[in-house]
Design an enzyme around this catalytic site. Structure first.
Site, PDB file in Angstrom:
ATOM      1  N   HIS A 306       0.906  -1.173  -0.184  1.00 21.11           N
ATOM      2  CA  HIS A 306       0.003  -0.023  -0.110  1.00 21.11           C
ATOM      3  C   HIS A 306       0.876   1.254   0.079  1.00 21.11           C
ATOM      4  CE1 HIS A 306      -3.251   2.831   1.017  1.00 21.11           C
ATOM      5  NE2 HIS A 306      -3.983   1.959   0.689  1.00 21.11           N
ATOM      6  N   ASP A 363      -7.723  -5.193  -0.350  1.00 25.69           N
ATOM      7  CA  ASP A 363      -8.432  -6.109  -1.194  1.00 25.69           C
ATOM      8  C   ASP A 363      -8.307  -7.465  -0.883  1.00 25.69           C
ATOM      9  OD1 ASP A 363      -7.641  -3.229  -3.287  1.00 25.69           O
ATOM     10  OD2 ASP A 363      -9.725  -4.350  -3.203  1.00 25.69           O
TER      11      ASP A 363
HETATM   12  C1  SDX Z   1      -6.174   0.206  -2.879  1.00 25.83           C
HETATM   13  O1  SDX Z   1      -4.459   4.361  -1.958  1.00 25.83           O
HETATM   14  C2  SDX Z   1      -5.273   3.881  -1.456  1.00 25.83           C
HETATM   15  O2  SDX Z   1      -5.723   4.096  -0.301  1.00 25.83           O
HETATM   16  C3  SDX Z   1      -5.858   2.653  -1.915  1.00 25.83           C
HETATM   17  C4  SDX Z   1      -6.914   1.715  -1.479  1.00 25.83           C
HETATM   18  C5  SDX Z   1      -7.974   2.504  -1.239  1.00 25.83           C
HETATM   19  O3  SDX Z   1      -8.913   2.463  -0.355  1.00 25.83           O
HETATM   20  O4  SDX Z   1      -8.525   3.499  -1.956  1.00 25.83           O
HETATM   21  O5  SDX Z   1      -6.530   1.530  -0.188  1.00 25.83           O
HETATM   22  C6  SDX Z   1      -7.370   0.660  -2.385  1.00 25.83           C
HETATM   23  O6  SDX Z   1      -5.964   0.502  -3.969  1.00 25.83           O
HETATM   24  C7  SDX Z   1      -5.282  -0.978  -2.408  1.00 25.83           C
HETATM   25  C8  SDX Z   1      -4.216  -1.305  -2.915  1.00 25.83           C
HETATM   26  C9  SDX Z   1      -5.013  -2.569  -3.967  1.00 25.83           C
HETATM   27  N1  SDX Z   1      -3.763  -2.961  -4.971  1.00 25.83           N
HETATM   28  C10 SDX Z   1      -2.914  -4.166  -4.806  1.00 25.83           C
HETATM   29  O7  SDX Z   1      -3.043  -5.088  -3.920  1.00 25.83           O
HETATM   30  C11 SDX Z   1      -2.119  -4.315  -5.946  1.00 25.83           C
HETATM   31  C12 SDX Z   1      -0.697  -5.031  -5.426  1.00 25.83           C
HETATM   32  N2  SDX Z   1      -0.105  -3.945  -4.614  1.00 25.83           N
HETATM   33  C13 SDX Z   1       0.972  -3.083  -5.284  1.00 25.83           C
HETATM   34  O8  SDX Z   1       0.757  -2.891  -6.775  1.00 25.83           O
HETATM   35  C14 SDX Z   1       1.470  -1.936  -4.534  1.00 25.83           C
HETATM   36  O9  SDX Z   1       1.667  -2.197  -3.342  1.00 25.83           O
HETATM   37  C15 SDX Z   1       0.513  -0.461  -4.731  1.00 25.83           C
HETATM   38  C16 SDX Z   1       0.096  -0.209  -5.998  1.00 25.83           C
HETATM   39  C17 SDX Z   1      -0.550  -0.867  -3.781  1.00 25.83           C
HETATM   40  C18 SDX Z   1       1.442   0.417  -4.095  1.00 25.83           C
HETATM   41  O10 SDX Z   1       2.180   0.853  -4.961  1.00 25.83           O
HETATM   42  P1  SDX Z   1       3.461   1.809  -4.417  1.00 25.83           P
HETATM   43  O11 SDX Z   1       3.249   2.725  -3.345  1.00 25.83           O
HETATM   44  O12 SDX Z   1       3.780   2.795  -5.685  1.00 25.83           O
HETATM   45  O13 SDX Z   1       4.781   1.154  -4.216  1.00 25.83           O
HETATM   46  P2  SDX Z   1       5.785   0.523  -5.177  1.00 25.83           P
HETATM   47  O14 SDX Z   1       5.162   0.050  -6.443  1.00 25.83           O
HETATM   48  O15 SDX Z   1       6.863   1.509  -5.415  1.00 25.83           O
HETATM   49  O16 SDX Z   1       6.597  -0.652  -4.443  1.00 25.83           O
HETATM   50  C19 SDX Z   1       7.472  -0.408  -3.690  1.00 25.83           C
HETATM   51  C20 SDX Z   1       8.268  -1.675  -3.597  1.00 25.83           C
HETATM   52  C21 SDX Z   1       8.831  -2.206  -5.042  1.00 25.83           C
HETATM   53  O17 SDX Z   1       9.726  -2.792  -4.753  1.00 25.83           O
HETATM   54  P3  SDX Z   1      11.309  -2.148  -5.050  1.00 25.83           P
HETATM   55  O18 SDX Z   1      11.378  -1.419  -6.225  1.00 25.83           O
HETATM   56  O19 SDX Z   1      11.489  -1.186  -3.727  1.00 25.83           O
HETATM   57  O20 SDX Z   1      12.401  -3.341  -4.992  1.00 25.83           O
HETATM   58  O21 SDX Z   1       7.536  -2.840  -3.048  1.00 25.83           O
HETATM   59  C22 SDX Z   1       7.626  -3.731  -4.280  1.00 25.83           C
HETATM   60  C23 SDX Z   1       7.676  -2.975  -5.355  1.00 25.83           C
HETATM   61  O22 SDX Z   1       8.187  -3.917  -6.548  1.00 25.83           O
HETATM   62  N3  SDX Z   1       6.125  -4.225  -3.896  1.00 25.83           N
HETATM   63  C24 SDX Z   1       5.353  -5.261  -4.258  1.00 25.83           C
HETATM   64  C25 SDX Z   1       4.133  -5.187  -4.187  1.00 25.83           C
HETATM   65  N4  SDX Z   1       3.537  -3.919  -3.781  1.00 25.83           N
HETATM   66  C26 SDX Z   1       5.071  -3.473  -3.815  1.00 25.83           C
HETATM   67  N5  SDX Z   1       5.946  -6.632  -4.631  1.00 25.83           N
HETATM   68  C27 SDX Z   1       5.293  -7.698  -4.748  1.00 25.83           C
HETATM   69  N6  SDX Z   1       4.050  -7.585  -4.705  1.00 25.83           N
HETATM   70  C28 SDX Z   1       3.273  -6.807  -4.257  1.00 25.83           C
HETATM   71  N7  SDX Z   1       2.006  -6.544  -3.966  1.00 25.83           N
END
Ligand code: SDX
Length: 429
Positions: A306, A363
């Site tokens: 998140h 989710d």
């Molecule tokens: C919602 O914003 C809100 O409030 C949203 C929400 C709401 O109520 O409105 O809470 C609802 O959208 C919840 C999120 C649902 N999405 C997912 O579950 C999809 C999986 N999650 C990710 O795609 C990610 O965690 C996000 C999109 C939720 C957040 O993305 P960020 O903040 O841009 O984080 P990032 O992509 O920069 O990740 C930081 C690191 C990265 O690794 P490094 O580059 O540091 O090595 O964490 C890793 C990412 O690769 N990472 C994950 C991951 N989420 C982040 N690696 C594997 N699996 C994951 N789920």
């Protein structure tokens, strides 16, 4: 004198005001930065940028805190219905009993769609994604109420909010009924919000769907827990569209489109797909977690991570408990819940997730509950939208009433071609 931040650029020093919120959050106010320094800031994804000051929802991502108008969401677990929480978010306080009764009566009165709207549903292929239908129909709704394009007073706004919150159920249910070739079921004025929605989803012309109390309470809590989440992608979209003075319906239709994305509200569908893949034996939980850690795999552990929560998403905790409780009440088991618990256990003991502070988000468990209720997977994000609608409306209205509402228009750093001349066809290489 409020605290200042000092910015040093070359030989110049600039003092910038620091603003502090009621919960101690602090921001450097840069609204006149470019005028004073000729510089802008750059923050892809706005992870470090506040777009507004808001009094609706407070999140402390480090401590896993979520409050609606100051009330911790944990206090909604056994209490109010979704309509009362919608009022709280939109109007800034808990309603009196009379206000609550009146608002519920308005929702009941506005549950029907204009008969002319049915033709729009018929125009969609049965395979049409329900989120496409939802965003289109919210805009189409406004065409039947042109008087709500301009919301100048509280009564007009309350009427528009009631219409939207009530009719979004009917639109969602009709989208589902169209997708399965079943007749539309009219709303029943005797039923309350959630029961009426399930009636429109699952009743037959000859047989009314009887809503199980445990199912009704579970869906009511799902809607409450999805109702707002400060400046998430879809709510920011609603604010940006609303900042151009686009009407409430158009702004919320845009919110539906943003929510549809698999990284946002669409994740609840992706979680079920992920759990189902594992359940069918195509991949083990351990292998899936390994793939999620491998950047080249393009696989993510859906429902994990998140932008704001760097601790447990409090909604995920509550929804995990709701899933357990509902399945027990229904006397059913769901292997996908066991798989979800296993994935959570593996991930939360893996340094990759621990170091990046990746925890289950809203989710991760919601789909298991919706599946137990009998909601088809392609409707999961629609349920998220029904829940989030009061939050979108609250933010739109908060911005609309704001004293200083400027059109949202970010800047950029240009990295394209420097000046060059047009070359006619016959002179091109
Ligand atoms: C919602 O914003 C809100 O409030 C949203 C929400 C709401 O109520 O409105 O809470 C609802 O959208 C919840 C999120 C649902 N999405 C997912 O579950 C999809 C999986 N999650 C990710 O795609 C990610 O965690 C996000 C999109 C939720 C957040 O993305 P960020 O903040 O841009 O984080 P990032 O992509 O920069 O990740 C930081 C690191 C990265 O690794 P490094 O580059 O540091 O090595 O964490 C890793 C990412 O690769 N990472 C994950 C991951 N989420 C982040 N690696 C594997 N699996 C994951 N789920």
């Amino acid at each position: 004198m409020s605290e200042q931040a000092t910015l040093i650029l070359g030989d110049s020093r600039y003092e910038l005001p620091v603003v502090e919120g009621t919960e101690g959050e602090r921001a450097i106010d840069i609204r006149d930065l470019r005028a004073r320094t000729g510089h802008i800031t750059l923050d892809p994804g706005f992870a470090n940028t506040g777009s507004c000051e808001s009094a609706i929802t407070f999140i402390d991502g480090e401590r896993g805190i979520l409050r609606y108008r100051g009330i911790p969401i944990e206090q909604f677990a056994d209490g109010p219905n979704f309509v009362e929480v919608a009022w709280l978010l939109i109007f800034g306080r808990l309603p009196t009993e009379a206000e609550s009764r009146r608002f519920s009566a308005e929702l009941t009165a506005h549950a029907n769609l204009d008969e002319g709207m049915k033709h729009h549903f018929e125009g969609f292929p049965r395979s049409a994604p329900p989120m496409a239908i939802l965003s289109a129909m919210i805009n189409a709704l406004s065409c039947f109420y042109p008087e709500l394009f301009e919301l100048e007073d509280d009564d007009q706004f309350r009427c528009a909010a009631a219409r939207l919150i009530s009719k979004v159920r009917t639109v969602a249910a009709y989208a589902y009924r169209h997708s399965v070739g079943k007749p539309y079921i009219y709303p029943d004025p005797k039923l309350r919000y959630v029961s009426n929605f399930l009636h429109m989803m699952f009743s037959q012309p000859y047989q009314q769907h009887i809503c199980d109390e445990a199912v009704r309470d579970a869906l009511n809590l799902i809607l409450i827990l999805h109702a707002d989440h400060e400046q998430n992608c879809s709510t920011s979209t609603v604010r940006i569209v609303g900042s151009s003075q686009a009407n409430l319906f158009a702004s919320c239709a845009a919110g539906v489109c943003a929510l549809w994305g698999p990284l946002h509200g669409g994740a609840n569908v992706e979680v079920l797909t992920m759990l189902d893949e594992i359940h069918r034996g195509r991949v083990t939980p351990e292998e899936y977690v390994r793939l999620a850690k491998d950047k080249d795999s393009k696989v993510r552990l859906m429902g994990f991570g998140h932008r704001v929560y760097k601790n447990f998403d409090p909604r995920a905790k509550m929804l995990g408990e709701v899933a357990e409780r509902l399945l027990a009440n229904l006397g059913r088991e769901d292997p996908l819940l066991d798989i979800a618990r296993k994935l959570e256990e593996i991930a939360l003991s893996d340094p990759y997730f621990v170091e990046r502070k990746l925890y289950p988000n809203v989710d991760f468990y919601s789909g298991i509950i919706l599946r137990a209720i009998g909601i088809p997977t392609n409707m999961f994000t629609v349920i998220f939208a029904i829940g989030r609608l009061p939050g979108w409306i609250a933010h739109w209205w908060e911005q609309h009433q704001g004293s200083v509402t400027r059109i949202a228009r970010p800047r950029q750093i240009y990295v394209g071609n420097t000046e060059m001349d047009y070359v006619p066809f016959d002179a091109r290489g």
